[in-house]
Design a protein around this motif. Structure first.
Motif, PDB file in Angstrom:
ATOM      1  N   THR A   1     -19.071  20.608  19.056  1.00 37.08           N
ATOM      2  CA  THR A   1     -17.698  20.364  18.610  1.00 37.08           C
ATOM      3  C   THR A   1     -16.804  20.061  19.801  1.00 37.08           C
ATOM      4  OG1 THR A   1     -17.954  21.798  16.679  1.00 37.08           O
ATOM      5  CG2 THR A   1     -15.705  21.338  17.417  1.00 37.08           C
ATOM      6  N   LEU A   2     -16.955  20.829  20.872  1.00 34.36           N
ATOM      7  CA  LEU A   2     -16.155  20.580  22.073  1.00 34.36           C
ATOM      8  C   LEU A   2     -16.445  19.192  22.626  1.00 34.36           C
ATOM      9  CD1 LEU A   2     -14.230  21.438  24.301  1.00 34.36           C
ATOM     10  CD2 LEU A   2     -16.158  22.562  25.448  1.00 34.36           C
ATOM     11  N   PHE A   3     -17.720  18.789  22.671  1.00 30.74           N
ATOM     12  CA  PHE A   3     -18.061  17.446  23.143  1.00 30.74           C
ATOM     13  C   PHE A   3     -17.397  16.379  22.284  1.00 30.74           C
ATOM     14  CE2 PHE A   3     -21.789  16.137  25.964  1.00 30.74           C
ATOM     15  CZ  PHE A   3     -21.359  16.948  26.998  1.00 30.74           C
ATOM     16  N   ASN A   4     -17.405  16.580  20.971  1.00 34.74           N
ATOM     17  CA  ASN A   4     -16.791  15.602  20.074  1.00 34.74           C
ATOM     18  C   ASN A   4     -15.283  15.531  20.265  1.00 34.74           C
ATOM     19  OD1 ASN A   4     -19.210  14.782  18.880  1.00 34.74           O
ATOM     20  ND2 ASN A   4     -19.108  16.349  17.291  1.00 34.74           N
ATOM     21  N   LEU A   5     -14.662  16.649  20.598  1.00 30.63           N
ATOM     22  CA  LEU A   5     -13.234  16.648  20.888  1.00 30.63           C
ATOM     23  C   LEU A   5     -12.947  15.945  22.206  1.00 30.63           C
ATOM     24  CD1 LEU A   5     -12.432  20.338  19.886  1.00 30.63           C
ATOM     25  CD2 LEU A   5     -11.569  18.295  18.720  1.00 30.63           C
ATOM     26  N   LEU A   6     -13.767  16.200  23.207  1.00 25.46           N
ATOM     27  CA  LEU A   6     -13.547  15.598  24.520  1.00 25.46           C
ATOM     28  C   LEU A   6     -13.716  14.080  24.490  1.00 25.46           C
ATOM     29  CD1 LEU A   6     -15.442  18.146  26.820  1.00 25.46           C
ATOM     30  CD2 LEU A   6     -12.967  17.931  26.529  1.00 25.46           C
ATOM     31  N   SER A   7     -14.591  13.596  23.606  1.00 27.29           N
ATOM     32  CA  SER A   7     -14.916  12.167  23.583  1.00 27.29           C
ATOM     33  C   SER A   7     -14.198  11.388  22.494  1.00 27.29           C
ATOM     34  CB  SER A   7     -16.434  11.983  23.432  1.00 27.29           C
ATOM     35  OG  SER A   7     -16.919  12.645  22.283  1.00 27.29           O
ATOM     36  N   GLY A   8     -13.347  12.047  21.730  1.00 30.43           N
ATOM     37  CA  GLY A   8     -12.555  11.330  20.733  1.00 30.43           C
ATOM     38  C   GLY A   8     -13.189  11.191  19.372  1.00 30.43           C
ATOM     39  N   PHE A   9     -14.352  11.806  19.156  1.00 31.58           N
ATOM     40  CA  PHE A   9     -15.003  11.715  17.848  1.00 31.58           C
ATOM     41  C   PHE A   9     -14.430  12.728  16.858  1.00 31.58           C
ATOM     42  CE2 PHE A   9     -17.865   9.272  20.353  1.00 31.58           C
ATOM     43  CZ  PHE A   9     -18.440   8.373  19.472  1.00 31.58           C
ATOM     44  N   LEU A  10     -13.688  13.692  17.360  1.00 29.20           N
ATOM     45  CA  LEU A  10     -12.923  14.603  16.528  1.00 29.20           C
ATOM     46  C   LEU A  10     -11.502  14.691  17.087  1.00 29.20           C
ATOM     47  CD1 LEU A  10     -15.312  17.664  15.913  1.00 29.20           C
ATOM     48  CD2 LEU A  10     -14.568  15.987  14.211  1.00 29.20           C
ATOM     49  N   THR A  11     -10.537  14.876  16.188  1.00 30.74           N
ATOM     50  CA  THR A  11      -9.153  15.095  16.599  1.00 30.74           C
ATOM     51  C   THR A  11      -8.874  16.588  16.557  1.00 30.74           C
ATOM     52  OG1 THR A  11      -8.482  12.969  15.663  1.00 30.74           O
ATOM     53  CG2 THR A  11      -6.740  14.586  16.069  1.00 30.74           C
ATOM     54  N   PRO A  12      -8.330  17.155  17.613  1.00 29.36           N
ATOM     55  CA  PRO A  12      -8.092  18.604  17.607  1.00 29.36           C
ATOM     56  C   PRO A  12      -7.027  19.013  16.594  1.00 29.36           C
ATOM     57  CG  PRO A  12      -7.125  17.590  19.565  1.00 29.36           C
ATOM     58  CD  PRO A  12      -7.936  16.530  18.894  1.00 29.36           C
ATOM     59  N   THR A  13      -7.194  20.218  16.047  1.00 29.20           N
ATOM     60  CA  THR A  13      -6.158  20.803  15.211  1.00 29.20           C
ATOM     61  C   THR A  13      -4.912  21.061  16.045  1.00 29.20           C
ATOM     62  OG1 THR A  13      -7.868  21.831  13.831  1.00 29.20           O
ATOM     63  CG2 THR A  13      -5.621  22.714  13.651  1.00 29.20           C
TER      64      THR A  13
ATOM     65  N   LEU B   1      -7.816  12.804  30.524  1.00 30.40           N
ATOM     66  CA  LEU B   1      -8.783  12.148  31.390  1.00 30.40           C
ATOM     67  C   LEU B   1      -8.034  11.616  32.601  1.00 30.40           C
ATOM     68  CD1 LEU B   1     -11.787  11.121  31.640  1.00 30.40           C
ATOM     69  CD2 LEU B   1     -10.977   8.991  30.586  1.00 30.40           C
ATOM     70  N   PHE B   2      -8.298  12.196  33.763  1.00 33.63           N
ATOM     71  CA  PHE B   2      -7.566  11.853  34.985  1.00 33.63           C
ATOM     72  C   PHE B   2      -6.053  11.891  34.751  1.00 33.63           C
ATOM     73  CE2 PHE B   2     -11.753   9.904  35.550  1.00 33.63           C
ATOM     74  CZ  PHE B   2     -12.109  10.465  36.771  1.00 33.63           C
ATOM     75  N   GLY B   3      -5.621  12.902  34.019  1.00 37.00           N
ATOM     76  CA  GLY B   3      -4.201  13.129  33.792  1.00 37.00           C
ATOM     77  C   GLY B   3      -3.621  12.440  32.572  1.00 37.00           C
ATOM     78  N   GLU B   4      -4.350  11.484  31.986  1.00 39.20           N
ATOM     79  CA  GLU B   4      -3.855  10.757  30.813  1.00 39.20           C
ATOM     80  C   GLU B   4      -4.341  11.420  29.532  1.00 39.20           C
ATOM     81  OE1 GLU B   4      -4.192   6.376  28.601  1.00 39.20           O
ATOM     82  OE2 GLU B   4      -5.341   6.780  30.426  1.00 39.20           O
ATOM     83  N   ARG B   5      -3.447  11.636  28.622  1.00 36.61           N
ATOM     84  CA  ARG B   5      -3.830  12.248  27.355  1.00 36.61           C
ATOM     85  C   ARG B   5      -4.653  11.268  26.519  1.00 36.61           C
ATOM     86  NH1 ARG B   5       0.030  15.642  23.106  1.00 36.61           N
ATOM     87  NH2 ARG B   5      -1.701  16.283  21.737  1.00 36.61           N
ATOM     88  N   ILE B   6      -5.824  11.725  26.019  1.00 38.11           N
ATOM     89  CA  ILE B   6      -6.714  10.825  25.283  1.00 38.11           C
ATOM     90  C   ILE B   6      -7.089  11.350  23.906  1.00 38.11           C
ATOM     91  CG2 ILE B   6      -7.715   9.807  27.380  1.00 38.11           C
ATOM     92  CD1 ILE B   6     -10.182  11.617  26.896  1.00 38.11           C
ATOM     93  N   ASP B   7      -6.647  12.556  23.523  1.00 41.51           N
ATOM     94  CA  ASP B   7      -7.084  13.118  22.236  1.00 41.51           C
ATOM     95  C   ASP B   7      -6.480  12.389  21.047  1.00 41.51           C
ATOM     96  OD1 ASP B   7      -4.528  14.982  21.430  1.00 41.51           O
ATOM     97  OD2 ASP B   7      -4.910  15.036  23.578  1.00 41.51           O
ATOM     98  N   THR B   8      -5.497  11.538  21.276  1.00 40.30           N
ATOM     99  CA  THR B   8      -4.904  10.750  20.191  1.00 40.30           C
ATOM    100  C   THR B   8      -5.555   9.370  20.066  1.00 40.30           C
ATOM    101  OG1 THR B   8      -3.193   9.915  21.692  1.00 40.30           O
ATOM    102  CG2 THR B   8      -2.675  11.916  20.460  1.00 40.30           C
ATOM    103  N   LEU B   9      -6.547   9.079  20.919  1.00 45.60           N
ATOM    104  CA  LEU B   9      -7.163   7.758  20.941  1.00 45.60           C
ATOM    105  C   LEU B   9      -8.461   7.734  20.137  1.00 45.60           C
ATOM    106  CD1 LEU B   9      -6.789   6.927  24.760  1.00 45.60           C
ATOM    107  CD2 LEU B   9      -5.227   6.316  22.883  1.00 45.60           C
ATOM    108  N   ALA B  10      -8.810   6.558  19.626  1.00 53.31           N
ATOM    109  CA  ALA B  10     -10.098   6.357  18.971  1.00 53.31           C
ATOM    110  C   ALA B  10     -11.212   6.379  20.013  1.00 53.31           C
ATOM    111  CB  ALA B  10     -10.100   5.025  18.224  1.00 53.31           C
ATOM    112  N   PRO B  11     -12.461   6.674  19.600  1.00 62.11           N
ATOM    113  CA  PRO B  11     -13.562   6.759  20.570  1.00 62.11           C
ATOM    114  C   PRO B  11     -13.720   5.519  21.444  1.00 62.11           C
ATOM    115  CG  PRO B  11     -14.261   7.689  18.481  1.00 62.11           C
ATOM    116  CD  PRO B  11     -12.895   7.094  18.244  1.00 62.11           C
ATOM    117  N   HIS B  12     -13.571   4.313  20.851  1.00 67.19           N
ATOM    118  CA  HIS B  12     -13.755   3.111  21.661  1.00 67.19           C
ATOM    119  C   HIS B  12     -12.663   2.987  22.725  1.00 67.19           C
ATOM    120  CE1 HIS B  12     -10.810   1.515  18.717  1.00 67.19           C
ATOM    121  NE2 HIS B  12     -10.463   0.681  19.692  1.00 67.19           N
TER     122      HIS B  12
END
Length: 261
Positions: A56-68, A74-85
């Protein structure tokens, strides 16, 4: 154990950072306030008992899940709102625990398909096949790097389990990631396959950051600069391998058997 990488530049953001990550599934909390920072250039292992929340943590880190709640940077840029691609475009690639190659295509064609993804070729179905020629040299170089140069014409379905893992890592490298996530890279392998993939992980870690989920503690001890231990979706301990393996809480989480660590 590997020699730790130099300390990061003071003030530089972590290569990959989780801040207070929570993920709920219909009342079940899979990750609970996970915070961790992964330094640029290190090999960082995430371990824990089954059901600890590692995938689950891996999926959150890579964008395959959106955190609650919480965020990923990633290098200071927020990426949890982005699609996996879009996360891949920012410099993070990953492999999966279950094999994800195209079995009816050749090894080389699997890599060529991945190399096309950031180009205009996938949307230009009218293009001549010769348009792929420009990517051929890169495909061959990647296959050589992951030890599959002589297997380029074989069908992916005919590869051994370990060779499929090598191909998956090669596919991940097509996107030239600065951060590479590997989910159980040695799972289901014998000693020969484990040794081969362990060497490959060490090789691809040159010049990039690698994060791996791994159950084989011998592999973790050999590769990891630092480790994070999860239990019940939360961080139990984090630090250098020798320090973490002596933590009484970690020993208890592994059924009281320090030999497992």
């Amino acid at each position: 154990m590997t020699t730790p990488h130099p300390a990061p530049t003071p003030g530089a953001p972590p290569a990959l950072e989780a801040r207070n990550l929570v993920k709920d599934f219909r009342g079940f909390r899979a990750t609970n306030d996970v915070t961790l920072g992964i330094r640029e250039g290190e090999i960082h292992a995430i371990i824990g008992p089954n059901g600890a929340g590692k995938t689950t943590l891996f999926n959150l880190l890579s964008g395959f899940l959106t955190p609650t709640s919480g965020e990923v940077r990633l290098f200071g840029e927020r990426i949890d709102t982005l699609a996996p691609h879009a996360v891949v475009r920012r410099g993070l690639s990953r492999s999966f625990q279950i094999s994800s190659v195209f079995p009816t295509m050749t090894v080389r064609d699997n890599v060529l398909v991945a190399l096309q993804s950031p180009t205009r070729l996938p949307g230009q179905f009218w293009s001549r096949l010769s348009a792929l020629d420009a990517l051929g040299e890169r495909a061959d170089r990647i296959l050589a790097d992951v030890g599959l140069g002589s297997a380029h014409a074989r069908l992916a379905a005919d590869l051994s389990h370990g060779e499929k893992r090598q191909l998956e890592i090669g596919i991940s490298l097509t996107q030239e990631p600065r951060v590479l996530l590997l989910d159980e890279p040695t799972s289901g392998m014998g000693s020969e396959g484990i040794a081969r993939v362990t060497g490959l992980v060490r090789q691809v870690a040159q010049g990039r950051t690698v994060v791996l989920v791994e159950h084989n503690m011998s592999v973790v001890a050999e590769l990891a600069d630092r480790i994070t231990v999860l239990q019940y979706g939360a961080v139990l301990a984090s630090g250098a391998y020798d320090d973490v393996r002596r933590d009484p809480r970690v020993i208890e989480a592994y059924l009281g058997d320090e030999a497992q660590l």
